[in-house]
Design a protein around this motif. Structure first.
Motif, PDB file in Angstrom:
ATOM      1  N   ARG A  62       0.842  -1.207   0.000  1.00  0.00           N
ATOM      2  CA  ARG A  62       0.000   0.000   0.000  1.00  0.00           C
ATOM      3  C   ARG A  62       0.875   1.255   0.000  1.00  0.00           C
ATOM      4  N   ASP A  63       2.194   1.045   0.141  1.00  0.00           N
ATOM      5  CA  ASP A  63       3.119   2.196   0.140  1.00  0.00           C
ATOM      6  C   ASP A  63       3.839   2.340  -1.196  1.00  0.00           C
ATOM      7  N   THR A  64       3.361   1.700  -2.239  1.00  0.00           N
ATOM      8  CA  THR A  64       4.084   1.788  -3.507  1.00  0.00           C
ATOM      9  C   THR A  64       3.181   2.358  -4.593  1.00  0.00           C
ATOM     10  N   LYS A  65       3.770   2.934  -5.618  1.00  0.00           N
ATOM     11  CA  LYS A  65       3.004   3.347  -6.807  1.00  0.00           C
ATOM     12  C   LYS A  65       3.976   3.413  -7.979  1.00  0.00           C
ATOM     13  N   PRO A  66       3.448   3.330  -9.179  1.00  0.00           N
ATOM     14  CA  PRO A  66       4.354   3.375 -10.334  1.00  0.00           C
ATOM     15  C   PRO A  66       5.097   4.721 -10.388  1.00  0.00           C
ATOM     16  N   VAL A  67       6.414   4.655 -10.521  1.00  0.00           N
ATOM     17  CA  VAL A  67       7.250   5.855 -10.689  1.00  0.00           C
ATOM     18  C   VAL A  67       8.252   5.546 -11.799  1.00  0.00           C
ATOM     19  N   ILE A 103       8.570  -1.242  -8.581  1.00  0.00           N
ATOM     20  CA  ILE A 103       7.355  -1.232  -7.770  1.00  0.00           C
ATOM     21  C   ILE A 103       7.501  -2.317  -6.711  1.00  0.00           C
ATOM     22  N   ARG A 104       7.051  -2.014  -5.471  1.00  0.00           N
ATOM     23  CA  ARG A 104       7.151  -2.995  -4.374  1.00  0.00           C
ATOM     24  C   ARG A 104       5.945  -3.919  -4.400  1.00  0.00           C
ATOM     25  N   GLY A 105       6.172  -5.160  -4.779  1.00  0.00           N
ATOM     26  CA  GLY A 105       5.078  -6.113  -4.802  1.00  0.00           C
ATOM     27  C   GLY A 105       4.817  -6.577  -6.216  1.00  0.00           C
ATOM     28  N   GLU A 156      12.487  -5.921  10.928  1.00  0.00           N
ATOM     29  CA  GLU A 156      13.574  -4.917  10.936  1.00  0.00           C
ATOM     30  C   GLU A 156      13.935  -4.503   9.520  1.00  0.00           C
ATOM     31  N   LYS A 157      14.099  -5.454   8.631  1.00  0.00           N
ATOM     32  CA  LYS A 157      14.479  -5.135   7.244  1.00  0.00           C
ATOM     33  C   LYS A 157      13.328  -4.434   6.543  1.00  0.00           C
ATOM     34  N   ALA A 158      12.086  -4.878   6.824  1.00  0.00           N
ATOM     35  CA  ALA A 158      10.921  -4.235   6.203  1.00  0.00           C
ATOM     36  C   ALA A 158      10.858  -2.764   6.599  1.00  0.00           C
ATOM     37  N   ASN A 159      11.096  -2.486   7.856  1.00  0.00           N
ATOM     38  CA  ASN A 159      11.048  -1.080   8.298  1.00  0.00           C
ATOM     39  C   ASN A 159      12.144  -0.256   7.630  1.00  0.00           C
ATOM     40  N   LYS A 160      13.318  -0.857   7.429  1.00  0.00           N
ATOM     41  CA  LYS A 160      14.412  -0.134   6.748  1.00  0.00           C
ATOM     42  C   LYS A 160      14.055   0.110   5.283  1.00  0.00           C
ATOM     43  N   MET A 161      13.344  -0.853   4.682  1.00  0.00           N
ATOM     44  CA  MET A 161      12.982  -0.692   3.261  1.00  0.00           C
ATOM     45  C   MET A 161      11.988   0.440   3.103  1.00  0.00           C
ATOM     46  N   GLY A 162      11.060   0.576   4.049  1.00  0.00           N
ATOM     47  CA  GLY A 162      10.184   1.742   4.081  1.00  0.00           C
ATOM     48  C   GLY A 162       9.035   1.738   3.085  1.00  0.00           C
ATOM     49  N   ASP A 163       8.947   0.696   2.248  1.00  0.00           N
ATOM     50  CA  ASP A 163       7.845   0.695   1.261  1.00  0.00           C
ATOM     51  C   ASP A 163       7.062  -0.619   1.313  1.00  0.00           C
ATOM     52  N   MET A 164       7.092  -1.243   2.477  1.00  0.00           N
ATOM     53  CA  MET A 164       6.430  -2.547   2.612  1.00  0.00           C
ATOM     54  C   MET A 164       5.031  -2.418   3.195  1.00  0.00           C
ATOM     55  N   GLY A 165       4.546  -1.156   3.299  1.00  0.00           N
ATOM     56  CA  GLY A 165       3.174  -0.996   3.795  1.00  0.00           C
ATOM     57  C   GLY A 165       3.141  -0.941   5.307  1.00  0.00           C
ATOM     58  N   GLN A 166       3.471   0.218   5.829  1.00  0.00           N
ATOM     59  CA  GLN A 166       3.500   0.369   7.288  1.00  0.00           C
ATOM     60  C   GLN A 166       2.134   0.100   7.912  1.00  0.00           C
ATOM     61  N   PRO A 167       1.984  -0.342   9.157  1.00  0.00           N
ATOM     62  CA  PRO A 167       3.124  -0.725   9.991  1.00  0.00           C
ATOM     63  C   PRO A 167       3.554  -2.189   9.777  1.00  0.00           C
TER      64      PRO A 167
END
Ligand code: TA6
Length: 301
Positions: free
Chosen positions: A62-67, A72-74, A252-263
């Motif tokens: 939910r934290d990704t979009k086409p750029v 794209i994450r996922g 931990e790695k997901a939080n560092k990646m920052g685009d895995m759909g917090q939280p």
């Protein structure tokens, strides 16, 4: 641009093309048995949901979009013409360049069972040759219905033999990573990439209690994702692939990646990737081609 695409490749009531807010083009597929969306950049399938399933089978953050120019994450990223880090160039993109460059639509149609077929092609360009100086094209055909089939064909149109690493790096939607098992790889050797790179052998089903990043080698086996929370099984069949990558970043790695759909979006996905990597890279002689195929099916239990 989408007008021309819809005229040439659109299928009434099944397949249309739209321009995303990013300016990138997305193919929307919606037929009697399934729906999917695919970004033309990277030929990146972003979602797939059979009509029989209340929850999508392919996960999208939910934290990704086409750029433009970014992965794209996922979904099902296309890793090509190498998997993982480039063998010698640290500055080259991980998993190759295919997923961040434009692909062209070359064909669309309806299968006899009503599924929708769409084929895209990436041809060599001055930009790609900088990172990979070979005359190869790669086609991705997706067939969307109650099942999802993807066929990735590398065509070596050059005069030199080439060696490729590749993967359909698919993120599957699950209820919770702690309530999932993956079967089919029992007894297979794998490179464990967590804490280095150690060769191990799989004992029993795969379950998850922390970061897991494994490249199973020399296996053509079909895998099954057993999801106790969503009460379903996802069958991951493959052909032309001898590696299977199983990955969860964990917290931990997901939080560092920052685009895995917090939280905790990371808890709702697991990657089971059909690949040819490490010792399973593929040599494609000049003038020949190689195809990697996956077929996904979800069943409620
Ligand atoms: O396939 C697993 C993996 O190689 C992991 O090591 C992790 O890097 C993941 O791919 C995601 O890679 P990406 O480049 O998409 O962030």
């Amino acid at each position: 641009m989408t007008t021309a695409l819809n005229t040439q490749f659109g299928i009434e009531g099944q397949l249309s093309f739209r321009e995303d807010a990013s300016g990138l083009v997305v193919a929307e597929i919606d037929n009697t048995s399934g729906r999917a969306s695919l970004c033309l950049q990277g030929a990146h399938l972003m979602s797939w949901q059979p009509k029989s399933q209340a929850v999508p089978v392919v996960w999208l953050s939910r934290d990704t979009k086409p750029v433009a120019g970014k992965s794209i994450r996922g979904g099902a990223p296309v890793c090509w013409p190498w998997f993982g880090a480039h063998a010698t160039e640290a500055g080259f993109p991980g998993h190759g360049f295919a997923r961040t460059v434009p692909w062209q639509v070359i064909e669309s149609g309806t299968e006899p069972n009503g599924a929708t077929r769409l084929t895209l092609r990436l041809v060599a360009s001055d930009k790609t040759r900088v990172q990979w100086p070979h005359d190869c094209s790669v086609d991705l055909t997706v067939i969307v219905g109650e099942t999802l089939r993807m066929e990735m064909t590398t065509n070596n149109t050059g005069t030199d033999d080439v060696v490729i690493g590749e993967a359909l790096h698919t993120y599957f939607q699950i209820g919770d990573i702690g309530q999932v098992r993956v079967t089919g790889l029992e007894g297979c050797d794998y490179w464990d990439k967590v804490g280095g790179s150690n060769l191990r052998t799989q004992q029993g089903a795969i379950s998850f209690s922390g970061e897991t990043d494994r490249v199973y080698i020399n296996s053509a086996a079909e895998c099954v994702i057993h999801d106790d929370k969503l009460k379903r099984r996802i069958h991951v069949a493959k052909f032309g692939s001898l590696s299977t990558v199983v990955w969860t970043p964990w917290e931990e790695k997901a939080n560092k990646m920052g685009d895995m759909g917090q939280p905790d979006g990371w808890r709702e996905m697991v990657c089971v990737e059909s690949a040819n990597a490490i010792e399973n890279v593929v040599k494609i002689a000049a003038g020949t081609r190689h195809t990697l195929i996956v077929e996904y099916r979800a069943e409620s239990v």
